[in-house]
Design a protein around this motif. Structure first.
Motif: not given
Length: 73
Positions: A48, A50, A53
């Protein structure tokens, strides 16, 4: 020996640094006969990921034939 059908294989150490919620690092080892793309790593490792982020994904390639080995008994 790391050759299969004439192709050279490498060992990759992948470090996924994540910081959302609980920050930390995950380390993965994979074997491949070419440099994997970021999309391939995300899919293969079910990440996951990102980057917006602050997450990072780093890969280091090692020549399997050049790694030290323990002597046989």
């Amino acid at each position: 020996m790391s050759h299969k059908n004439g192709r050279k294989e490498f060992l990759y150490m992948i470090v996924h640094t994540h910081g959302k919620g609980e920050s930390g690092e995950s380390v993965y080892l994979i074997r491949a006969d070419r440099d994997p793309t970021v999309k391939e790593l995300i899919s293969l490792l079910h990440l996951d990921y990102e980057p917006e982020d602050g997450e990072t994904l780093d890969a280091q390639r090692f020549d399997i034939d050049a790694l030290p080995t323990l002597p046989s008994k």
